[in-house]
Write a protein that holds these residues in place. Structure first.
Motif, mmCIF file in Angstrom:
data_model
loop_
_atom_site.group_PDB
_atom_site.id
_atom_site.type_symbol
_atom_site.label_atom_id
_atom_site.label_comp_id
_atom_site.label_asym_id
_atom_site.label_seq_id
_atom_site.Cartn_x
_atom_site.Cartn_y
_atom_site.Cartn_z
ATOM 1 N N VAL A 20 -12.479 113.414 29.530
ATOM 2 C CA VAL A 20 -12.206 111.195 30.043
ATOM 3 C C VAL A 20 -10.784 111.392 31.496
ATOM 4 O O VAL A 20 -9.404 112.213 30.875
ATOM 5 N N ILE A 21 -11.062 111.060 32.176
ATOM 6 C CA ILE A 21 -10.423 110.439 34.061
ATOM 7 C C ILE A 21 -9.585 109.913 33.435
ATOM 8 O O ILE A 21 -10.354 108.105 32.981
ATOM 9 N N VAL A 22 -8.401 109.211 33.528
ATOM 10 C CA VAL A 22 -7.337 108.089 33.256
ATOM 11 C C VAL A 22 -7.060 108.180 34.783
ATOM 12 O O VAL A 22 -5.813 109.338 35.002
ATOM 13 N N LEU A 23 -7.052 107.243 35.801
ATOM 14 C CA LEU A 23 -6.278 106.727 36.446
ATOM 15 C C LEU A 23 -4.585 105.497 36.531
ATOM 16 O O LEU A 23 -5.441 104.351 36.116
ATOM 17 N N ALA A 24 -4.038 106.211 36.512
ATOM 18 C CA ALA A 24 -2.609 105.525 36.153
ATOM 19 C C ALA A 24 -1.577 106.027 36.575
ATOM 20 O O ALA A 24 -0.605 106.219 36.187
ATOM 21 N N PRO A 25 -1.303 105.233 37.675
ATOM 22 C CA PRO A 25 0.108 105.004 38.669
ATOM 23 C C PRO A 25 0.648 104.123 37.481
ATOM 24 O O PRO A 25 0.474 103.486 36.960
ATOM 25 N N SER A 26 2.236 104.965 37.439
ATOM 26 C CA SER A 26 3.682 104.848 37.034
ATOM 27 C C SER A 26 3.563 103.016 37.307
ATOM 28 O O SER A 26 3.516 103.097 38.575
ATOM 29 N N GLY A 27 3.771 102.211 36.650
ATOM 30 C CA GLY A 27 3.758 101.053 37.693
ATOM 31 C C GLY A 27 4.397 99.738 35.909
ATOM 32 O O GLY A 27 4.072 100.549 34.599
ATOM 33 N N PRO A 28 3.754 98.654 36.433
ATOM 34 C CA PRO A 28 4.428 97.652 35.141
ATOM 35 C C PRO A 28 2.989 97.941 33.781
ATOM 36 O O PRO A 28 2.322 97.489 32.884
ATOM 37 N N LEU A 29 2.169 98.288 34.125
ATOM 38 C CA LEU A 29 0.040 98.578 32.977
ATOM 39 C C LEU A 29 0.137 99.792 32.840
ATOM 40 O O LEU A 29 0.436 99.689 31.466
ATOM 41 N N PHE A 30 1.227 101.065 33.260
ATOM 42 C CA PHE A 30 1.388 102.219 32.519
ATOM 43 C C PHE A 30 1.118 102.532 31.490
ATOM 44 O O PHE A 30 0.358 102.892 30.983
ATOM 45 N N GLU A 31 1.852 101.882 30.524
ATOM 46 C CA GLU A 31 2.435 102.264 29.188
ATOM 47 C C GLU A 31 1.221 101.337 28.362
ATOM 48 O O GLU A 31 0.924 102.474 27.016
ATOM 49 N N LYS A 32 0.821 100.319 28.669
ATOM 50 C CA LYS A 32 -0.915 99.551 27.844
ATOM 51 C C LYS A 32 -1.668 101.148 28.243
ATOM 52 O O LYS A 32 -2.577 101.359 26.692
ATOM 53 N N THR A 33 -1.972 101.584 29.503
ATOM 54 C CA THR A 33 -3.113 102.787 29.510
ATOM 55 C C THR A 33 -1.693 103.993 28.689
ATOM 56 O O THR A 33 -3.607 104.862 28.201
ATOM 57 N N VAL A 34 -1.436 104.110 28.436
ATOM 58 C CA VAL A 34 -0.930 105.603 27.687
ATOM 59 C C VAL A 34 -1.282 105.233 26.511
ATOM 60 O O VAL A 34 -2.242 105.950 25.486
ATOM 61 N N SER A 35 -1.105 103.900 25.525
ATOM 62 C CA SER A 35 -1.548 103.522 24.317
ATOM 63 C C SER A 35 -2.903 103.877 24.283
ATOM 64 O O SER A 35 -3.913 104.331 23.055
ATOM 65 N N ASN A 36 -3.510 103.516 25.466
ATOM 66 C CA ASN A 36 -5.143 103.601 25.345
ATOM 67 C C ASN A 36 -5.173 104.987 25.176
ATOM 68 O O ASN A 36 -6.728 105.561 24.467
ATOM 69 N N MET A 37 -4.653 105.914 26.260
ATOM 70 C CA MET A 37 -5.075 107.883 26.053
ATOM 71 C C MET A 37 -4.202 108.278 24.963
ATOM 72 O O MET A 37 -5.681 109.286 24.503
ATOM 73 N N GLN A 38 -4.339 107.527 24.240
ATOM 74 C CA GLN A 38 -3.364 108.039 22.788
ATOM 75 C C GLN A 38 -4.538 107.802 22.163
ATOM 76 O O GLN A 38 -4.907 108.746 20.753
ATOM 77 N N GLU A 39 -5.543 106.917 21.989
ATOM 78 C CA GLU A 39 -5.963 106.338 20.878
ATOM 79 C C GLU A 39 -7.064 107.468 21.527
ATOM 80 O O GLU A 39 -8.198 107.791 20.207
ATOM 81 N N VAL A 40 -7.584 108.213 22.627
ATOM 82 C CA VAL A 40 -8.691 108.757 22.708
ATOM 83 C C VAL A 40 -8.165 109.926 22.383
ATOM 84 O O VAL A 40 -8.848 110.796 21.801
ATOM 85 N N ARG A 41 -6.642 110.857 22.707
ATOM 86 C CA ARG A 41 -6.262 111.880 22.353
ATOM 87 C C ARG A 41 -7.083 111.776 20.277
ATOM 88 O O ARG A 41 -6.915 113.593 20.469
ATOM 89 N N ALA A 42 -6.468 110.499 20.082
ATOM 90 C CA ALA A 42 -6.310 111.105 18.636
ATOM 91 C C ALA A 42 -7.740 110.937 17.631
ATOM 92 O O ALA A 42 -7.903 111.978 16.791
ATOM 93 N N ARG A 43 -8.863 111.008 18.741
ATOM 94 C CA ARG A 43 -10.239 111.313 18.194
ATOM 95 C C ARG A 43 -10.736 112.322 18.954
ATOM 96 O O ARG A 43 -11.983 113.016 19.102
ATOM 97 N N GLY A 44 -9.462 113.683 19.536
ATOM 98 C CA GLY A 44 -10.548 114.333 19.960
ATOM 99 C C GLY A 44 -10.375 114.708 21.908
ATOM 100 O O GLY A 44 -10.687 115.389 21.692
ATOM 101 N N GLY A 45 -10.696 113.381 22.207
ATOM 102 C CA GLY A 45 -11.579 113.529 23.547
ATOM 103 C C GLY A 45 -9.832 114.233 24.885
ATOM 104 O O GLY A 45 -8.784 113.993 24.157
ATOM 105 N N LYS A 46 -10.552 114.931 25.903
ATOM 106 C CA LYS A 46 -10.396 115.692 26.530
ATOM 107 C C LYS A 46 -9.510 115.315 28.211
ATOM 108 O O LYS A 46 -10.578 114.905 28.271
#
Ligand code: M6R
Length: 364
Positions: free
Chosen positions: A271-297
């Motif tokens: 899973v390739i995540v494009l996420a510059p720091s900024g106002p939307l960053f935290e939101k994307t981080v929580s989506n990353m956590q959902e991916v990681r919890a399911r073993g996504g690389k």
């Protein structure tokens, strides 16, 4: 003609800082701190709606522009792929601006959509790389990109040049709409001028990215995630990978993950995540956590700040310079292009002439 490069695509990726700088020369007046457009007989302040139409990568440039036109100029934007637009009987108010984006200027669907929009009383603006093309000839407002000839079937430098022109157009529109102070305009000009150097810094990661190809090359499916203007960048990343490596890839708005595609995630899916720091960053981080919890690389593309916060637990990270949101898409284009390129090279495909694809799609 390829010089020291192995493929045209690779050469064209590396040319980007130069051709973006060349393109921007026509659209900014650095000493005055002003953005500028070629001379034409049209008052941008009258624009109440922009309709953007294109295909493929040029369409994704248009999607990025939609975020900019709305955010900076507060003008409503409608956008569609040309093959849908021309047949869906779009409602076009007289006096609207219709914007067509094309590298070749000959794409059959886009050209037909342009002619349809003209019949419906729209003013026709065209962002195009080939100055002698049909679309260039039929434009009321011609906004050329100066990428030079693009040989690789996968579009790279034409795309970032399109983004440069569209960013300048967004700023012009914002000024015409009274949404930009002189100081803000000067700041935008400064940021645009920083783009080529920031793209150079992104290119410096070429070798690291080549080293990551083995993480993606064996995959059957790959996901790209982003929010805001990085959502179309995720779509573009996925298209690049599909075109030249033949791996199934999808781009998604990060927030849409849990509405379906998360079902695909397991430890075989990069899973390739494009996420510059900024106002939307935290939101994307929580989506990353959902991916990681399911073993996504996860391969995370972010700046130093973003990587410090969320880089841990990723299988790889690519550090981008910290840049203004207006130029982030130009910079983040580079690592997704390089990743697609190196994965294709690892797979031994024909990078410049991928199967089933033509450089210019002049039939419907
Ligand atoms: O010449 P155009 O920009 O109108 O072409 C549009 C698409 O055919 C083109 O972007 C295509 O998607 C590329 N192969 C993408 O890399």
């Amino acid at each position: 003609e390829k010089g020291n490069y192995r493929h045209f695509m690779q050469k064209e990726i590396f040319e980007q800082p130069i051709v973006v700088a060349q393109t921007l020369q026509s659209y900014v007046r650095p000493f005055e701190g002003k953005v500028a457009l070629p001379d034409f007989d049209f008052d941008l302040s009258t624009v109440n709606r922009v309709t953007i139409v294109a295909c493929g990568t040029s369409f994704y440039a248009g999607m990025v522009a939609k975020y900019w036109f709305e955010q900076f100029a507060r003008v409503p934007v409608d956008i569609d792929v040309a093959s849908e637009f021309r047949y869906r009987q779009p409602v076009l108010e007289p006096g609207g601006l219709a914007l067509f984006i094309s590298q070749s200027g000959e794409t059959a669907d886009t050209l037909a959509a342009l002619r349809h929009a003209r019949e419906e009383g729209q003013t026709i603006a065209v962002v195009v790389n080939v100055p002698t093309s049909s679309m260039a000839r039929e434009a009321d407002l011609l906004l050329p990109t100066h990428a030079g000839p693009e040989i690789g079937v996968a579009s790279t430098k034409a795309f970032t040049c399109q983004l440069s022109v569209l960013a300048a157009l967004a700023a012009n529109l914002a000024r015409a709409k009274g949404r930009l102070t002189e100081d803000e305009e000067r700041e935008i000009v400064e940021h645009l001028r920083e783009a080529p150097e920031a793209m150079n810094q992104a290119l410096n990661h070429d070798e690291d990215i080549a080293g990551m190809a083995h993480l993606v090359a064996p995959a059957r499916d790959v996901l790209y995630l982003g929010r805001g203007p990085d959502y179309p960048m995720a779509l573009e990343g996925a298209l690049k990978l599909k075109e030249i490596s033949y791996i199934h890839a999808e781009g998604y708005a990060a927030g849409e993950m849990k509405h379906g595609p998360i079902a695909l995630i397991d430890d075989l899916v990069p899973v390739i995540v494009l996420a510059p720091s900024g106002p939307l960053f935290e939101k994307t981080v929580s989506n990353m956590q959902e991916v990681r919890a399911r073993g996504g690389k996860i391969i995370l593309i972010s700046d130093a700040k973003g990587l410090a916060e969320a880089g841990e637990g990723c299988v790889a990270t690519i550090e981008m310079p910290e840049v203004h949101p207006l130029i982030a898409p130009l910079v983040y284009a580079v690592p997704v292009q390089l990743l697609a390129y190196h994965v294709a090279v690892a797979k031994g495909t024909d990078v410049d002439q991928p199967r089933n694809l033509a450089k210019s799609v002049t039939v419907e």
